[in-house]
Design a protein around this motif. Structure first.
Motif, mmCIF file in Angstrom:
data_model
loop_
_atom_site.group_PDB
_atom_site.id
_atom_site.type_symbol
_atom_site.label_atom_id
_atom_site.label_comp_id
_atom_site.label_asym_id
_atom_site.label_seq_id
_atom_site.Cartn_x
_atom_site.Cartn_y
_atom_site.Cartn_z
ATOM 1 N N TYR A 36 75.409 -2.995 16.038
ATOM 2 C CA TYR A 36 76.445 -2.343 15.249
ATOM 3 C C TYR A 36 76.993 -3.361 14.265
ATOM 4 O O TYR A 36 77.044 -4.558 14.536
ATOM 5 N N GLY A 95 69.179 3.897 30.313
ATOM 6 C CA GLY A 95 68.989 5.335 30.293
ATOM 7 C C GLY A 95 69.367 5.971 28.972
ATOM 8 O O GLY A 95 69.645 7.160 28.923
ATOM 9 N N THR A 96 69.421 5.228 27.912
ATOM 10 C CA THR A 96 69.805 5.669 26.554
ATOM 11 C C THR A 96 71.192 6.294 26.513
ATOM 12 O O THR A 96 71.539 7.001 25.567
ATOM 13 N N ASN A 97 72.006 6.050 27.534
ATOM 14 C CA ASN A 97 73.389 6.516 27.488
ATOM 15 C C ASN A 97 74.219 5.487 26.742
ATOM 16 O O ASN A 97 74.822 4.595 27.333
ATOM 17 N N ALA A 98 74.218 5.644 25.421
ATOM 18 C CA ALA A 98 74.934 4.665 24.609
ATOM 19 C C ALA A 98 76.435 4.744 24.823
ATOM 20 O O ALA A 98 77.162 3.842 24.421
ATOM 21 N N GLY A 99 76.891 5.824 25.484
ATOM 22 C CA GLY A 99 78.321 5.977 25.698
ATOM 23 C C GLY A 99 78.927 4.868 26.515
ATOM 24 O O GLY A 99 80.060 4.468 26.296
ATOM 25 N N LYS A 100 78.177 4.357 27.481
ATOM 26 C CA LYS A 100 78.642 3.235 28.278
ATOM 27 C C LYS A 100 77.793 2.028 27.904
ATOM 28 O O LYS A 100 76.748 1.774 28.493
ATOM 29 N N SER A 101 78.219 1.327 26.898
ATOM 30 C CA SER A 101 77.482 0.166 26.417
ATOM 31 C C SER A 101 78.242 -1.106 26.721
ATOM 32 O O SER A 101 79.474 -1.112 26.761
ATOM 33 N N PHE A 103 78.924 -4.786 25.252
ATOM 34 C CA PHE A 103 78.860 -5.442 23.957
ATOM 35 C C PHE A 103 78.968 -6.960 24.092
ATOM 36 O O PHE A 103 79.636 -7.478 24.996
ATOM 37 N N SER B 33 83.865 8.338 24.431
ATOM 38 C CA SER B 33 84.039 7.088 25.176
ATOM 39 C C SER B 33 85.184 6.309 24.565
ATOM 40 O O SER B 33 85.400 6.363 23.354
ATOM 41 N N TYR B 35 86.986 2.417 24.274
ATOM 42 C CA TYR B 35 86.742 0.982 24.399
ATOM 43 C C TYR B 35 88.012 0.217 24.037
ATOM 44 O O TYR B 35 88.791 0.650 23.187
ATOM 45 N N PRO B 43 83.920 -4.987 22.011
ATOM 46 C CA PRO B 43 84.511 -3.831 22.696
ATOM 47 C C PRO B 43 84.124 -3.807 24.173
ATOM 48 O O PRO B 43 82.978 -4.101 24.524
ATOM 49 N N PHE B 45 84.039 -1.340 27.565
ATOM 50 C CA PHE B 45 84.029 0.061 27.968
ATOM 51 C C PHE B 45 85.140 0.368 28.959
ATOM 52 O O PHE B 45 85.267 -0.303 29.987
ATOM 53 N N GLN B 48 84.273 7.213 29.954
ATOM 54 C CA GLN B 48 83.568 8.210 29.159
ATOM 55 C C GLN B 48 83.886 9.603 29.697
ATOM 56 O O GLN B 48 83.895 9.827 30.909
ATOM 57 N N GLN B 56 82.024 8.279 33.644
ATOM 58 C CA GLN B 56 81.763 6.884 33.975
ATOM 59 C C GLN B 56 83.024 6.089 33.663
ATOM 60 O O GLN B 56 83.812 6.473 32.793
ATOM 61 N N ARG B 57 83.199 4.998 34.380
ATOM 62 C CA ARG B 57 84.382 4.175 34.201
ATOM 63 C C ARG B 57 84.004 2.713 34.238
ATOM 64 O O ARG B 57 83.148 2.297 35.028
ATOM 65 N N THR B 94 79.570 10.850 20.814
ATOM 66 C CA THR B 94 78.117 10.917 20.774
ATOM 67 C C THR B 94 77.652 12.219 21.394
ATOM 68 O O THR B 94 78.422 12.920 22.037
ATOM 69 N N GLY B 97 72.125 10.492 24.400
ATOM 70 C CA GLY B 97 70.956 9.841 23.851
ATOM 71 C C GLY B 97 71.145 9.301 22.454
ATOM 72 O O GLY B 97 70.270 8.615 21.948
ATOM 73 N N LEU B 100 76.573 5.516 19.387
ATOM 74 C CA LEU B 100 77.986 5.828 19.273
ATOM 75 C C LEU B 100 78.445 5.896 17.821
ATOM 76 O O LEU B 100 77.989 5.120 16.980
#
Lengths: 113, 111
Positions: A36, A95-101, A103, B33, B35, B43, B45, B48, B56-57, B94, B97, B100
């Motif tokens: 990013y 798992g391509t779950n970018a929501g929980k990334s 950084f 999500s 951050y 950032p 997490f 979500q 998820q947390r 998002t 898949g 973000l």
């Protein structure tokens, strides 16, 4: 324990030259990696990604390389332009779950005219 | 096509108070999500939300809670504010898949 590390806080390059930004990770579960870019007073914007089944992904001037055995990825920008000056974050997930990334702390790139 | 919008942009609170931050996702996105970005760091997490539930947390205390509404917008609540909660809070949306899409964040200062 930082699972994604960007060891260079800053990088300065001349316009037209190559910029190489590096990122290391420790968690073997990560299988999807993203870069990013962030300008001041804005949120990060997605640049490019790579899945662990590949070792290279290219999009215009931007190429990401992944070395799974070394747990290392790099972003190459060729040619660099002054508008590329920004903070670049490496991120990893599974798992391509970018929501929980997860950084890294970012690398500030300055491209000098 | 509106991107991710967050409000307010800046906020100053006193230690011990409670704060609510708001986020509207990008049109067509159903997952939000949150951050936290401290100065000089990347950032981190928080959690979500998908289908109005926390899915998820991250490693954040229970003082941090959230909500997602039927229109996919979301709130982040922080109770009993500490000085260390001062940070930029980023909301991202998002579809599963996809990468973000971030808002410009809310800068929270706790004094």
């Amino acid at each position: 324990d930082q699972q994604v590390k960007q060891n260079s806080p800053s990088l300065s390059v001349q316009e037209g030259r190559i910029s190489i930004l590096n990122c290391d990770y420790t968690n073997s579960m990560f299988d999807y990696f993203l870069w990013y870019k962030k300008y001041p007073a804005e949120g990060p914007t997605f640049l490019i990604s790579i899945s662990s089944i590949k070792d290279k992904n290219e999009d215009g001037r931007f190429t990401v390389f992944l070395n799974k055995s070394a747990k290392h990825l790099s972003l190459h920008i060729v040619p660099s332009q002054p508008g590329d000056s920004a903070v670049y974050f490496c991120a990893a997930t599974w798992g391509t779950n970018a929501g929980k990334s997860t950084f890294g702390d970012g690398t500030t790139l300055t491209v000098k005219p | 096509d509106a991107g991710v919008t967050q409000s307010p942009t800046h906020l100053i609170k006193t230690r011990g108070q409670q704060v609510t931050l708001r986020c509207s996702p990008k049109s067509g996105h159903d997952t939000v999500s949150w951050y936290q970005q401290a100065l000089g760091q990347g950032p981190q997490f928080i959690f979500q939300y998908y289908e109005e539930e926390e899915r998820q947390r991250g490693n954040f205390p229970d003082r941090f809670s959230g909500h997602q509404f039927p229109n996919y917008s979301s709130e982040l609540n922080v109770n009993a504010l500490l000085l260390g909660d001062s940070a930029l809070y980023l909301c991202a949306s998002t579809n599963r898949g996809a990468p973000l899409h971030f808002g410009n964040g809310t800068r929270l200062t706790v004094t």
